[in-house]
Motif scaffolding. Structure first.
Motif, PDB file in Angstrom:
ATOM      1  N   HIS A 104      37.266  42.398  30.013  1.00  0.00           N
ATOM      2  CA  HIS A 104      38.237  43.212  30.746  1.00  0.00           C
ATOM      3  C   HIS A 104      37.719  44.626  30.994  1.00  0.00           C
ATOM      4  O   HIS A 104      38.125  45.266  31.957  1.00  0.00           O
ATOM      5  CB  HIS A 104      39.569  43.266  29.995  1.00  0.00           C
ATOM      6  CG  HIS A 104      40.407  42.050  30.203  1.00  0.00           C
ATOM      7  ND1 HIS A 104      41.262  41.895  31.265  1.00  0.00           N
ATOM      8  CD2 HIS A 104      40.502  40.909  29.486  1.00  0.00           C
ATOM      9  CE1 HIS A 104      41.857  40.726  31.193  1.00  0.00           C
ATOM     10  NE2 HIS A 104      41.414  40.100  30.110  1.00  0.00           N
ATOM     11  N   THR A 109      38.317  40.779  37.861  1.00  0.00           N
ATOM     12  CA  THR A 109      38.938  39.664  37.156  1.00  0.00           C
ATOM     13  C   THR A 109      37.917  39.065  36.207  1.00  0.00           C
ATOM     14  O   THR A 109      36.864  38.586  36.645  1.00  0.00           O
ATOM     15  CB  THR A 109      39.418  38.579  38.143  1.00  0.00           C
ATOM     16  OG1 THR A 109      40.305  39.192  39.084  1.00  0.00           O
ATOM     17  CG2 THR A 109      40.140  37.465  37.412  1.00  0.00           C
ATOM     18  N   HIS A 112      36.892  34.675  32.065  1.00  0.00           N
ATOM     19  CA  HIS A 112      37.791  33.739  31.387  1.00  0.00           C
ATOM     20  C   HIS A 112      39.071  33.504  32.191  1.00  0.00           C
ATOM     21  O   HIS A 112      39.684  32.468  32.059  1.00  0.00           O
ATOM     22  CB  HIS A 112      38.092  34.184  29.949  1.00  0.00           C
ATOM     23  CG  HIS A 112      38.810  35.474  29.825  1.00  0.00           C
ATOM     24  ND1 HIS A 112      38.152  36.687  29.806  1.00  0.00           N
ATOM     25  CD2 HIS A 112      40.121  35.765  29.719  1.00  0.00           C
ATOM     26  CE1 HIS A 112      39.026  37.665  29.671  1.00  0.00           C
ATOM     27  NE2 HIS A 112      40.233  37.128  29.629  1.00  0.00           N
ATOM     28  N   HIS A 113      39.459  34.428  33.049  1.00  0.00           N
ATOM     29  CA  HIS A 113      40.611  34.211  33.919  1.00  0.00           C
ATOM     30  C   HIS A 113      40.242  33.276  35.075  1.00  0.00           C
ATOM     31  O   HIS A 113      41.053  32.484  35.522  1.00  0.00           O
ATOM     32  CB  HIS A 113      41.163  35.527  34.457  1.00  0.00           C
ATOM     33  CG  HIS A 113      41.911  36.309  33.418  1.00  0.00           C
ATOM     34  ND1 HIS A 113      43.105  35.901  32.882  1.00  0.00           N
ATOM     35  CD2 HIS A 113      41.600  37.470  32.789  1.00  0.00           C
ATOM     36  CE1 HIS A 113      43.523  36.772  31.984  1.00  0.00           C
ATOM     37  NE2 HIS A 113      42.630  37.735  31.899  1.00  0.00           N
ATOM     38  N   GLN A 116      40.478  29.760  33.810  1.00  0.00           N
ATOM     39  CA  GLN A 116      41.861  29.285  33.745  1.00  0.00           C
ATOM     40  C   GLN A 116      42.347  28.872  35.134  1.00  0.00           C
ATOM     41  O   GLN A 116      43.026  27.878  35.294  1.00  0.00           O
ATOM     42  CB  GLN A 116      42.785  30.361  33.183  1.00  0.00           C
ATOM     43  CG  GLN A 116      42.571  30.634  31.724  1.00  0.00           C
ATOM     44  CD  GLN A 116      43.372  31.831  31.229  1.00  0.00           C
ATOM     45  OE1 GLN A 116      44.021  32.546  31.993  1.00  0.00           O
ATOM     46  NE2 GLN A 116      43.302  32.079  29.934  1.00  0.00           N
ATOM     47  N   ASP A 117      41.968  29.655  36.169  1.00  0.00           N
ATOM     48  CA  ASP A 117      42.383  29.338  37.520  1.00  0.00           C
ATOM     49  C   ASP A 117      41.793  28.020  37.985  1.00  0.00           C
ATOM     50  O   ASP A 117      42.430  27.245  38.685  1.00  0.00           O
ATOM     51  CB  ASP A 117      41.957  30.451  38.493  1.00  0.00           C
ATOM     52  CG  ASP A 117      42.703  31.762  38.229  1.00  0.00           C
ATOM     53  OD1 ASP A 117      43.762  31.722  37.579  1.00  0.00           O
ATOM     54  OD2 ASP A 117      42.213  32.818  38.662  1.00  0.00           O
TER      55      ASP A 117
END
Length: 120
Positions: A104, A109, A112-113, A116-117
């Motif tokens: 982060h 982004t 790891h995001h 998830q997407d």
């Protein structure tokens, strides 16, 4: 019914706060974090870990001794060889969450995001 009661000592005045700080200080070393990451794949000898984290076996042994005292890793002896493994899943989760938090700080982004997407 008990929503106002702290769960597992997670209130700010919990007796576990100081112990949690000790856990974080134990993980405040890049070599120990790399050892935890390597042990997620299964038990390893000191020699194997030393190769993986690119440190001398003596240095890795010292880090493992600290991780063992903090009960993050356990051992199994096979003849004269000792194998190390994670004691439970918590250290692995802490390291993963710390790495996610570090992602982060890079802005944008985090990877790891994206992962998830892709699963959605």
């Amino acid at each position: 019914m008990h929503a106002d009661k702290p769960i597992c000592g997670r209130s700010p005045d919990s007796q576990f706060v100081e112990l949690a700080v000790e856990v974080f200080s134990m993980l405040a070393d890049a070599t120990r974090v790399r050892i935890i990451l390597a042990l997620r794949e299964g038990e390893r000898s000191v020699t194997q870990l030393a190769e993986t984290v690119d440190k001398s076996p003596a240095a890795v042994s010292q880090h493992l001794a600290k991780l063992r005292l903090s009960r993050m890793v356990t051992t199994r002896q096979d003849g004269t060889r000792i194998f190390y493994r994670l004691a439970d899943e918590h250290a692995s989760r802490l390291v993963s969450d710390a790495i996610f938090q570090a992602e982060h700080t890079l802005g944008g982004t985090p990877r790891h995001h994206h992962d998830q997407d892709a699963g959605s």
